[in-house]
Design a protein around this motif. Structure first.
Motif, PDB file in Angstrom:
ATOM      1  N   PRO A 434     -48.115  83.556  24.187  1.00 29.15           N
ATOM      2  CA  PRO A 434     -49.404  83.710  23.506  1.00 29.15           C
ATOM      3  C   PRO A 434     -49.369  83.093  22.115  1.00 29.15           C
ATOM      4  N   GLY A 435     -50.334  82.251  21.840  1.00 29.86           N
ATOM      5  CA  GLY A 435     -50.425  81.618  20.530  1.00 29.86           C
ATOM      6  C   GLY A 435     -49.544  80.405  20.343  1.00 29.86           C
ATOM      7  N   ALA A 436     -48.728  80.081  21.337  1.00 31.53           N
ATOM      8  CA  ALA A 436     -47.809  78.939  21.230  1.00 31.53           C
ATOM      9  C   ALA A 436     -48.364  77.723  21.976  1.00 31.53           C
ATOM     10  N   THR A 437     -47.884  76.549  21.595  1.00 27.37           N
ATOM     11  CA  THR A 437     -48.263  75.304  22.253  1.00 27.37           C
ATOM     12  C   THR A 437     -47.025  74.665  22.859  1.00 27.37           C
ATOM     13  N   VAL A 438     -47.074  74.406  24.145  1.00 28.11           N
ATOM     14  CA  VAL A 438     -45.940  73.814  24.844  1.00 28.11           C
ATOM     15  C   VAL A 438     -46.014  72.294  24.757  1.00 28.11           C
ATOM     16  N   ASP A 439     -44.911  71.698  24.338  1.00 29.10           N
ATOM     17  CA  ASP A 439     -44.784  70.245  24.265  1.00 29.10           C
ATOM     18  C   ASP A 439     -44.009  69.788  25.500  1.00 29.10           C
ATOM     19  N   ILE A 440     -44.706  69.203  26.455  1.00 28.12           N
ATOM     20  CA  ILE A 440     -44.076  68.790  27.717  1.00 28.12           C
ATOM     21  C   ILE A 440     -42.978  67.756  27.473  1.00 28.12           C
ATOM     22  N   ASP A 441     -43.224  66.826  26.565  1.00 30.68           N
ATOM     23  CA  ASP A 441     -42.204  65.807  26.270  1.00 30.68           C
ATOM     24  C   ASP A 441     -40.939  66.458  25.709  1.00 30.68           C
ATOM     25  N   ALA A 442     -41.114  67.483  24.877  1.00 31.93           N
ATOM     26  CA  ALA A 442     -39.950  68.175  24.316  1.00 31.93           C
ATOM     27  C   ALA A 442     -39.178  68.912  25.408  1.00 31.93           C
ATOM     28  N   LEU A 443     -39.895  69.429  26.405  1.00 33.54           N
ATOM     29  CA  LEU A 443     -39.219  70.095  27.521  1.00 33.54           C
ATOM     30  C   LEU A 443     -38.402  69.100  28.333  1.00 33.54           C
ATOM     31  N   HIS A 444     -38.968  67.928  28.571  1.00 30.19           N
ATOM     32  CA  HIS A 444     -38.205  66.894  29.293  1.00 30.19           C
ATOM     33  C   HIS A 444     -36.948  66.521  28.492  1.00 30.19           C
ATOM     34  N   ALA A 445     -37.086  66.419  27.177  1.00 26.07           N
ATOM     35  CA  ALA A 445     -35.931  66.076  26.341  1.00 26.07           C
ATOM     36  C   ALA A 445     -34.882  67.184  26.402  1.00 26.07           C
ATOM     37  N   ARG A 446     -35.329  68.435  26.398  1.00 25.95           N
ATOM     38  CA  ARG A 446     -34.401  69.566  26.496  1.00 25.95           C
ATOM     39  C   ARG A 446     -33.629  69.507  27.813  1.00 25.95           C
ATOM     40  N   CYS A 447     -34.334  69.205  28.897  1.00 26.95           N
ATOM     41  CA  CYS A 447     -33.672  69.098  30.201  1.00 26.95           C
ATOM     42  C   CYS A 447     -32.682  67.936  30.227  1.00 26.95           C
ATOM     43  N   SER A 448     -33.016  66.835  29.573  1.00 29.30           N
ATOM     44  CA  SER A 448     -32.112  65.686  29.533  1.00 29.30           C
ATOM     45  C   SER A 448     -30.821  66.029  28.797  1.00 29.30           C
ATOM     46  N   GLU A 449     -30.937  66.909  27.780  1.00 31.03           N
ATOM     47  CA  GLU A 449     -29.761  67.298  27.012  1.00 31.03           C
ATOM     48  C   GLU A 449     -28.849  68.249  27.774  1.00 31.03           C
ATOM     49  N   ARG A 450     -29.421  69.084  28.631  1.00 28.99           N
ATOM     50  CA  ARG A 450     -28.672  70.200  29.198  1.00 28.99           C
ATOM     51  C   ARG A 450     -28.454  70.122  30.706  1.00 28.99           C
ATOM     52  N   LEU A 451     -29.100  69.192  31.376  1.00 28.15           N
ATOM     53  CA  LEU A 451     -28.995  69.121  32.830  1.00 28.15           C
ATOM     54  C   LEU A 451     -28.581  67.738  33.290  1.00 28.15           C
ATOM     55  N   SER A 452     -27.805  67.697  34.362  1.00 28.08           N
ATOM     56  CA  SER A 452     -27.475  66.414  34.984  1.00 28.08           C
ATOM     57  C   SER A 452     -28.759  65.749  35.483  1.00 28.08           C
ATOM     58  N   GLY A 453     -28.702  64.449  35.610  1.00 27.73           N
ATOM     59  CA  GLY A 453     -29.900  63.689  35.952  1.00 27.73           C
ATOM     60  C   GLY A 453     -30.599  64.161  37.212  1.00 27.73           C
ATOM     61  N   TYR A 454     -29.835  64.487  38.242  1.00 32.39           N
ATOM     62  CA  TYR A 454     -30.468  64.849  39.511  1.00 32.39           C
ATOM     63  C   TYR A 454     -31.141  66.216  39.467  1.00 32.39           C
ATOM     64  N   LYS A 455     -30.810  67.033  38.450  1.00 39.42           N
ATOM     65  CA  LYS A 455     -31.403  68.363  38.334  1.00 39.42           C
ATOM     66  C   LYS A 455     -32.686  68.370  37.492  1.00 39.42           C
ATOM     67  N   ARG A 456     -32.948  67.294  36.805  1.00 34.33           N
ATOM     68  CA  ARG A 456     -34.065  67.282  35.869  1.00 34.33           C
ATOM     69  C   ARG A 456     -35.402  67.231  36.609  1.00 34.33           C
ATOM     70  N   PRO A 457     -36.389  67.980  36.134  1.00 29.41           N
ATOM     71  CA  PRO A 457     -37.698  67.965  36.797  1.00 29.41           C
ATOM     72  C   PRO A 457     -38.341  66.588  36.755  1.00 29.41           C
ATOM     73  N   ALA A 458     -38.868  66.166  37.884  1.00 32.91           N
ATOM     74  CA  ALA A 458     -39.641  64.924  37.907  1.00 32.91           C
ATOM     75  C   ALA A 458     -40.976  65.135  37.214  1.00 32.91           C
ATOM     76  N   VAL A 459     -41.489  66.347  37.335  1.00 34.34           N
ATOM     77  CA  VAL A 459     -42.784  66.696  36.736  1.00 34.34           C
ATOM     78  C   VAL A 459     -42.673  68.097  36.144  1.00 34.34           C
ATOM     79  N   ILE A 460     -43.253  68.301  34.983  1.00 31.96           N
ATOM     80  CA  ILE A 460     -43.389  69.637  34.389  1.00 31.96           C
ATOM     81  C   ILE A 460     -44.871  69.883  34.148  1.00 31.96           C
ATOM     82  N   ARG A 461     -45.395  70.929  34.740  1.00 29.22           N
ATOM     83  CA  ARG A 461     -46.825  71.220  34.614  1.00 29.22           C
ATOM     84  C   ARG A 461     -47.024  72.514  33.838  1.00 29.22           C
ATOM     85  N   LEU A 462     -48.029  72.504  32.983  1.00 30.16           N
ATOM     86  CA  LEU A 462     -48.383  73.686  32.202  1.00 30.16           C
ATOM     87  C   LEU A 462     -49.508  74.433  32.894  1.00 30.16           C
TER      88      LEU A 462
END
Length: 486
Positions: A434-462
């Protein structure tokens, strides 16, 4: 010991002590016994006896508890029905369970031609003629219907021996005693609400207070007023409480701990909640087929964040690989449990029962996890939810935990969707705090930092809100169906 005589023993031991309360009424142990005897006599007058099934389509209220013990006093079985179910859905459960009586809220209509009793008409006084309690550990106590998220709902048969075993295990694991007071906020049509928040406290001489429908804005007001020592909830509820404004600083000094179950929680949520509100969230794991709980982090002892703890006292746990053999410590496989808490089976479904319970009593959970050297279980997903991308196995929870670690994300859900090249690809859904704004690009970057390539979401939907089942679990079937329709 059987639960059919529990209320009698409480009334003898401490007649004026508190037993159960809701926002409308508060019953002592003697009051509760009188109400149970009166209700048992009423049910008997309506033709209910040993082996019959009584359906309760009720909200959380004292009368639900009264009717549980009244039915068990007669040797009858209770099947709780989610009050939110449609008439058609309710009718399927009534038909499958062969219920002889349906108890509904005041003003609710009957369903089909089954005998129906309004809770407003339930006899409250005069227990004359009420039979002596039936004490039969093998008698069927509860028919709990699975949520149906993976197929048609099935009736889980739990007898009194199952409930006796589970409540005794819960007593020992939670270190519960007569000085405890449990706040019930989970629905009573689910086994967690019945076993953890009602039966276990009553077994140990503690009291129960039934809260009205959960509201994060008023929850801590109730907690401060009722002064419970513990309660049980699902991760969604804890996420909502943790997202309250920073100036919400309630007095939680009465609370020893709270149980977090029904669905996996992120380690980040558990740590953030405890740091803010000052009491631990003890994460556990279980399923209806095992009468609620199979593992839990110790209330007094080392808790391992990110795990769901060790096996309850009296239960065994093992991890099997695809070849049916136990895997080495640290390796993932299907979780199996064994103990006196394992269900009798699925009502009228012998083949499905045989598929999940082995001849030597091991229950296949369908969940995938791994054990560490100390016996703590980490869940990595459901076997049916495993995503296979280009031959690589992916467990959604690992990705969900990474997404949920973003401060703007309230919850995350990950599914696999068909892909012509890879077989399946990962698609993620998130809900903002509540009251927060999700940055989809930042989520993709977070996944790139912490997950192997094959585990990363192809799409993230809000999404404005992630779909949930009646007991607060993420409804991933709805997410898949939504993608298909789209």
């Amino acid at each position: 010991m059987t639960l059919s005589t529990l209320i009698d023993r409480r009334a003898i031991d401490d007649p004026t002590g508190p037993a159960v309360a809701d926002s409308a009424q508060s019953l002592t142990n003697a009051d509760l016994l009188g109400r149970v005897r009166a209700a048992a006599g009423h049910l008997a007058d309506l033709g209910i006896g040993a082996g019959d099934v009584v359906a309760l389509k009720l909200t959380n209220r004292v009368e639900f508890v009264v009717l549980l013990f009244a039915a068990w006093r007669l040797g009858a079985t209770v099947t709780p029905i989610n009050p939110a179910l449609t008439d058609a859905e309710s009718a399927r459960q009534l038909d499958d369970s062969s219920a002889r009586l349906l108890v509904v809220e005041a003003g609710a209509h009957s369903i089909g031609d089954i005998a129906t009793l309004s809770v407003a008409d339930l006899r409250m006084e005069d227990g004359r003629g009420a039979a002596q309690p039936v004490e039969d550990p093998s008698a069927l106590a509860l028919l709990i219907y699975t949520s149906g998220t993976t197929g048609v709902p099935k009736g889980v048969m739990l007898d009194h021996a199952n409930l006796d075993a589970m409540t005794s295990m819960g007593r020992d694991a939670l270190r519960a005693g007569p000085d405890d007071r449990c706040l019930l906020i989970l629905p009573l049509f689910h086994v967690n609400g019945i076993v953890v928040s009602v039966l276990t406290p009553l077994l140990v001489g503690a009291s129960v207070v039934i809260a009205d429908r959960f509201n994060p804005q008023t929850f801590f007001e109730i907690l401060e007023k009722e002064r419970p020592t513990f309660f049980s909830a699902v991760p969604t509820i804890y996420s909502m409480l943790a997202a309250l404004p920073d100036d919400v600083r309630p007095d939680t000094s009465s609370v020893r701990f709270a149980v977090c179950g029904a669905a996996p929680a992120s380690a980040e949520l558990l740590a953030r909640f405890e740091d803010r509100f000052g009491f631990p969230l003890v994460e556990g794991y279980g399923l209806s087929e095992a009468t609620c709980g199979s593992t839990i982090n110790p209330v007094d002892g080392p808790r391992k964040t990110g795990t769901v703890g060790r096996a309850f006292p009296g239960q065994e746990l093992r991890i099997l690989g695809a070849d049916g053999n136990e895997v080495v410590t640290g390796e993932a496989g299907e979780v199996e449990v064994r103990g006196d808490n394992v269900m009798r089976g699925y009502l009228g479904r012998p083949e499905e029962t045989a598929a999940v319970i082995s001849s030597d009593g091991w229950l296949r959970t369908g969940d995938v996890g791994r054990l560490d050297d100390d016996g703590y279980l980490t869940l990595v997903g459901r076997s049916k939810e495993m995503i296979i991308r280009g031959g690589e196995n992916i467990y959604p929870k690992e990705i969900e935990d990474v997404l949920a670690s973003d401060p703007a994300v309230l919850e995350a859900a990950v599914i696999g969707v068909p892909d012509e090249k890879w077989g399946e690809v990962v698609v993620a859904f998130v809900q903002a705090r509540p009251g927060a704004t999700v940055d989809i690009d930042a989520l993709h970057a977070r996944c790139s930092e912490r997950l192997s390539g094959y585990k990363r979401p192809a799409v993230i939907r809000l999404l404005d809100m992630l779909p949930k089942s009646a007991v607060g679990k993420l409804d991933k079937r709805s997410l898949r169906d939504g993608l298909v329709r789209a």
